[in-house]
Design an enzyme around this catalytic site. Structure first.
Site, PDB file in Angstrom:
ATOM      1  N   GLY A  12       0.837  -1.205   0.000  1.00  0.00           N
ATOM      2  CA  GLY A  12       0.000   0.000   0.000  1.00  0.00           C
ATOM      3  C   GLY A  12       0.866   1.246   0.000  1.00  0.00           C
ATOM      4  N   GLY A  36       4.753   5.459  -2.400  1.00  0.00           N
ATOM      5  CA  GLY A  36       6.027   5.668  -3.111  1.00  0.00           C
ATOM      6  C   GLY A  36       6.307   4.516  -4.065  1.00  0.00           C
ATOM      7  N   LYS A  37       6.102   3.292  -3.585  1.00  0.00           N
ATOM      8  CA  LYS A  37       6.346   2.113  -4.423  1.00  0.00           C
ATOM      9  C   LYS A  37       5.377   2.089  -5.598  1.00  0.00           C
ATOM     10  CE  LYS A  37       8.308  -1.153  -1.092  1.00  0.00           C
ATOM     11  NZ  LYS A  37       8.105  -2.378  -0.304  1.00  0.00           N
ATOM     12  N   ASP A  76      10.199  -8.068  -1.959  1.00  0.00           N
ATOM     13  CA  ASP A  76      10.680  -8.276  -0.599  1.00  0.00           C
ATOM     14  C   ASP A  76      12.136  -7.847  -0.588  1.00  0.00           C
ATOM     15  OD1 ASP A  76       9.921  -9.127   2.045  1.00  0.00           O
ATOM     16  OD2 ASP A  76      11.383 -10.731   1.820  1.00  0.00           O
ATOM     17  N   PHE A 118      15.632   5.563   4.834  1.00  0.00           N
ATOM     18  CA  PHE A 118      14.961   4.893   5.955  1.00  0.00           C
ATOM     19  C   PHE A 118      15.795   3.672   6.331  1.00  0.00           C
ATOM     20  CE2 PHE A 118      13.182   1.048   3.935  1.00  0.00           C
ATOM     21  CZ  PHE A 118      13.450   1.341   2.611  1.00  0.00           C
ATOM     22  N   GLY A 119      15.279   2.887   7.272  1.00  0.00           N
ATOM     23  CA  GLY A 119      15.909   1.610   7.631  1.00  0.00           C
ATOM     24  C   GLY A 119      17.389   1.753   7.939  1.00  0.00           C
ATOM     25  N   TYR A 120      18.193   0.953   7.256  1.00  0.00           N
ATOM     26  CA  TYR A 120      19.626   0.883   7.544  1.00  0.00           C
ATOM     27  C   TYR A 120      20.439   1.871   6.713  1.00  0.00           C
ATOM     28  CZ  TYR A 120      18.132  -3.455   9.782  1.00  0.00           C
ATOM     29  OH  TYR A 120      17.502  -4.377  10.585  1.00  0.00           O
ATOM     30  N   HIS A 148      19.081  -1.350  -4.892  1.00  0.00           N
ATOM     31  CA  HIS A 148      18.570  -2.705  -5.129  1.00  0.00           C
ATOM     32  C   HIS A 148      17.145  -2.656  -5.684  1.00  0.00           C
ATOM     33  CE1 HIS A 148      17.600  -1.076  -1.269  1.00  0.00           C
ATOM     34  NE2 HIS A 148      16.871  -2.104  -0.865  1.00  0.00           N
TER      35      HIS A 148
HETATM   36  P1  IMP Z   1      10.670  -3.995   2.608  1.00  0.00           P
HETATM   37  O1  IMP Z   1      10.606  -5.443   2.213  1.00  0.00           O
HETATM   38  O2  IMP Z   1      10.873  -3.089   1.449  1.00  0.00           O
HETATM   39  O3  IMP Z   1       9.558  -3.581   3.506  1.00  0.00           O
HETATM   40  O4  IMP Z   1      12.010  -3.830   3.477  1.00  0.00           O
HETATM   41  C1  IMP Z   1      12.249  -4.610   4.641  1.00  0.00           C
HETATM   42  C2  IMP Z   1      13.284  -3.943   5.523  1.00  0.00           C
HETATM   43  O5  IMP Z   1      14.584  -3.986   4.901  1.00  0.00           O
HETATM   44  C3  IMP Z   1      13.036  -2.456   5.790  1.00  0.00           C
HETATM   45  O6  IMP Z   1      12.183  -2.278   6.875  1.00  0.00           O
HETATM   46  C4  IMP Z   1      14.444  -1.963   6.090  1.00  0.00           C
HETATM   47  O7  IMP Z   1      14.801  -2.264   7.426  1.00  0.00           O
HETATM   48  C5  IMP Z   1      15.297  -2.801   5.163  1.00  0.00           C
HETATM   49  N1  IMP Z   1      15.493  -2.104   3.877  1.00  0.00           N
HETATM   50  C6  IMP Z   1      15.007  -2.459   2.665  1.00  0.00           C
HETATM   51  N2  IMP Z   1      15.360  -1.580   1.719  1.00  0.00           N
HETATM   52  C7  IMP Z   1      16.090  -0.631   2.350  1.00  0.00           C
HETATM   53  C8  IMP Z   1      16.712   0.561   1.898  1.00  0.00           C
HETATM   54  O8  IMP Z   1      16.664   0.961   0.723  1.00  0.00           O
HETATM   55  N3  IMP Z   1      17.359   1.274   2.844  1.00  0.00           N
HETATM   56  C9  IMP Z   1      17.439   0.898   4.148  1.00  0.00           C
HETATM   57  N4  IMP Z   1      16.851  -0.188   4.621  1.00  0.00           N
HETATM   58  C10 IMP Z   1      16.176  -0.962   3.727  1.00  0.00           C
END
Ligand code: IMP
Length: 195
Positions: free
Chosen positions: A9, A12-13, A67, A152-154, A180
């Site tokens: 949902g 951005g994606k 994923d 975001f994330g890492y 990626h």
């Molecule tokens: P999702 O499958 O795109 O929801 O990503 C799963 C998790 O991987 C995210 O909650 C982040 O912790 C990490 N992650 C995925 N892509 C990125 C990114 O581009 N930058 C930083 N963390 C990422």
């Protein structure tokens, strides 16, 4: 124009995918009130297929799912498919990142290699035995401290050698072009062009 449901949902994606797949109408699964499935796979591709199959089944449409996560060599591939919940279910990005930095505290520079992975899959229908699978890989290293406010994330601890900064210091457009996710999307769209 054919419709494809996106098993996400995230606006951005949806925008990103719609911009590339211009001959298809991308519909978020939130429009269909689809319950999210448990991500029980131990690989990115398994989880992407679980999400796409769930969306295709409930919406009776072709489906795309992705994923993604971080794979760290010194940690045997962790946090991998549990990247979003590395510090526990519902953990914040900050908590996940701090746990990673702690685990990596004594790992020498030469062993800090890591990569972000994104797998995108397309299923023609829920029972499609031949999913279209695209994998994007973004190589980097785990830093010792968090730097940068974008992303975001890492992102704040992911060192991008080419630009000598963390991925949280890259402009969003540049990150999208290198990442990626951007790579996986490009590969998927090339594969779908031959449908
Ligand atoms: P999702 O499958 O795109 O929801 O990503 C799963 C998790 O991987 C995210 O909650 C982040 O912790 C990490 N992650 C995925 N892509 C990125 C990114 O581009 N930058 C930083 N963390 C990422």
């Amino acid at each position: 124009m054919s419709s494809i449901v996106l098993a996400s949902g995230n606006p951005g994606k949806i925008r990103e995918i719609q911009a590339i797949l211009q001959n298809d109408k991308i519909l978020p699964q939130s429009q269909f009130d689809v319950a999210e499935p448990d991500e029980t796979g131990s690989t990115f591709v398994e989880n992407a297929i679980i999400k796409a199959r769930n969306a295709a089944l409930h919406c009776q449409l072709p489906a795309i799912a992705d994923d993604s996560g971080l794979v760290v060599d010194a940690m045997n591939g962790a946090p991998g498919v549990i990247s979003a919940r590395y510090a526990g279910v519902g953990a914040s990005d900050q908590a996940n990142l701090e746990k990673l930095l702690l685990k990596m505290r004594d790992v020498p520079e030469a062993e800090r290699s890591a990569r972000f992975i994104c797998v995108m899959v397309y299923l023609r229908h829920a029972l499609d035995p031949t999913p279209v699978i695209a994998q994007g890989v973004w190589e980097g290293r785990i830093m010792h401290h968090a730097v940068g406010d974008n992303g975001f994330g890492y992102d704040p601890v992911f060192w991008v050698e080419q630009y000598q900064c963390s991925s949280a210091q890259l402009a969003p457009e540049l990150k999208n072009a290198l990442s990626h996710r951007g790579q996986a999307l490009k590969i998927l769209s090339q594969q779908l062009a031959t449908r």
